[in-house]
Design an enzyme around this catalytic site. Structure first.
Site, mmCIF file in Angstrom:
data_model
loop_
_atom_site.group_PDB
_atom_site.id
_atom_site.type_symbol
_atom_site.label_atom_id
_atom_site.label_comp_id
_atom_site.label_asym_id
_atom_site.label_seq_id
_atom_site.Cartn_x
_atom_site.Cartn_y
_atom_site.Cartn_z
ATOM 1 N N LYS A 198 -1.558 0.912 -7.907
ATOM 2 C CA LYS A 198 -1.522 0.947 -9.364
ATOM 3 C C LYS A 198 -2.064 -0.324 -10.006
ATOM 4 C CE LYS A 198 2.391 4.147 -9.518
ATOM 5 N NZ LYS A 198 3.781 4.393 -9.960
ATOM 6 N N ASP A 211 0.845 -1.193 0.000
ATOM 7 C CA ASP A 211 0.000 0.000 0.000
ATOM 8 C C ASP A 211 0.879 1.242 0.000
ATOM 9 O OD1 ASP A 211 -2.427 -1.230 0.000
ATOM 10 O OD2 ASP A 211 -2.771 -1.067 2.157
#
Length: 421
Positions: free
Chosen positions: A225, A203
């Protein structure tokens, strides 16, 4: 036969479960040694007229039997091991003589050279016990052995001493709480698993500095992403965890704070369980308490707050998706900690005031807590929306609401502005 200071020591691991162990003396030495004997399951007989409060608490808890008197001949009957930890040299010598006659290994805290056994410097990591003994009698410095012990244990904990080719190739996942941001605040177990990983799915709020320490072969996946958009992100993360584990890789899901405190860790655990993937959960230090603490704010304080409540502010109070009872929270007298609520703090403050919380209730926002970029901005419920806009407060930030904001040496200097880390 008598021993010599130059006699070599033969290392061995004693299995003392259920076996009688006698400890003479209830002072600081015994206090340090007793926990390991208790953990070994020994039947501990403590002989001492007095004891430290901690040792007395062990006796009160039934972890050992305390004979409140001095050593007497015959105390070592049926014993397997003796720890001598008193300052009475005469009694120590008598006990050592009885141990020699009964062929009982004897550790002497007052004179290691006349003992028949030595206590090594020990440490533990990942199911391994490390024990270090100094073999050179001329250099029997406990600081030296402790330093070696610490270096080996640290190597096991951070993964530098792990023989990776001996690890099972069965895939597994560790849901690791990385803590509030400072890389030193990840747990020892979390750091070790990170060092052993083949794949790390991280994260943006995790301790990013730790990723730079990973070997080149480790695949690092930025969870922020992962494709398919915001709505599908969690499903895509779940799929990535399952895919890499099924390929036989050791996967670490590195999350900020604690995996189960607004971290969706249980959703990932459920997905792994459904796919038949073994996983482990490594709790992390939650930002809800660590970040306020790093900014000098106690979430509880004697005479000020006897409770604290942690809520998510990612949806506004009037949003039908909100599960928070803001009216009930407004009636509480303790501390309110809001996570993920920077962009909603104006409406949160309005809701709390509307339901009875005083407008002059102090508020502190701690941005980038525990990192080099940490700063604290103070306001009140009535002014917090304007202060956040004026000061440019941005996520991630932990919001603390309540009188504890005014407690501590940092409170006066930051009452109406911001303070750097």
């Amino acid at each position: 036969m008598p021993t010599s200071a130059s006699d070599p020591a033969y290392p061995v691991g004693l299995r003392l479960t259920g076996r009688r162990v006698v400890v003479l003396g209830g002072g600081q030495v015994a206090q340090r040694r007793l926990p390991a004997l208790i953990a070994a399951g020994a039947d501990i007989q403590l002989v001492s007229p007095s004891a430290t409060p901690s040792v007395e608490a062990m006796a009160d808890a039934g972890e050992l039997t305390w004979h409140r008197r001095r050593y007497q001949d015959g105390d070592l009957a049926d014993a397997w091991y003796l720890l001598v930890a008193t300052s009475d040299r005469t009694a120590n010598d008598r006990a050592s003589a009885e141990a020699e006659a009964r062929r009982i290994w004897c550790v002497r805290s007052d004179d290691a050279d006349v003992a028949t056994a030595w206590t090594p410097a020990t440490g533990h990591s990942a199911g391994v016990t490390v024990a270090v003994l100094t073999t050179d009698a001329r250099d029997r410095d406990p600081r030296h052995t402790a330093a070696i012990r610490d270096a080996v244990v640290e190597g096991l904990r951070d993964g530098t001493l792990v023989a990776r080719h001996h690890r099972s190739r069965a895939g597994s996942v560790a849901l690791v709480g990385g803590g509030p941001g400072d890389p030193d605040l990840i747990t020892v177990r979390g750091r070790r698993l990170l060092a052993e990983a083949d794949v790390v799915i991280a994260d943006r709020l995790g301790p990013r500095d730790l990723l730079a320490e990973l070997p080149p072969h480790v695949e690092v996946i930025d969870a922020a992403k992962i494709p398919y958009g915001r709505f599908m992100a969690q499903e895509a993360i779940n799929a990535a965890l399952v895919e890499h584990a099924k390929a036989g890789r050791s996967v670490v899901r590195l999350k900020g704070g604690d995996p189960f405190v607004f971290g969706r860790g249980m959703e990932e655990a459920e997905a792994l369980a459904e796919a038949g993937i073994p996983y482990t959960v490594v709790p992390g230090i939650s930002s809800s308490i660590s970040v306020p603490g790093a900014a000098g704010i106690p979430v509880t304080h004697r005479g000020v707050a006897h409770e604290f409540t942690v809520v998510s502010g990612h949806v506004a109070p009037e949003d039908p998706r909100s599960l928070v009872d803001w009216a009930a929270l407004a009636e509480l007298r303790g501390t309110l900690v809001v996570l993920m609520g920077v962009d909603k703090i104006g409406r949160i403050a309005e809701a709390l005031i509307a339901h009875g919380r005083a407008a002059d209730t102090p508020v502190a926002l701690v941005q980038e807590g525990t990192t080099a970029a940490q700063r604290r901005v103070d306001a009140t419920l009535g002014t917090v929306a304007a202060v956040v806009e004026r000061e440019g407060v941005r996520p991630p930030a932990v919001i603390v609401i309540g009188e504890v904001v005014r407690v501590g040496p940092d409170a006066s200097s930051s009452a109406h502005g911001s303070t750097p880390h």
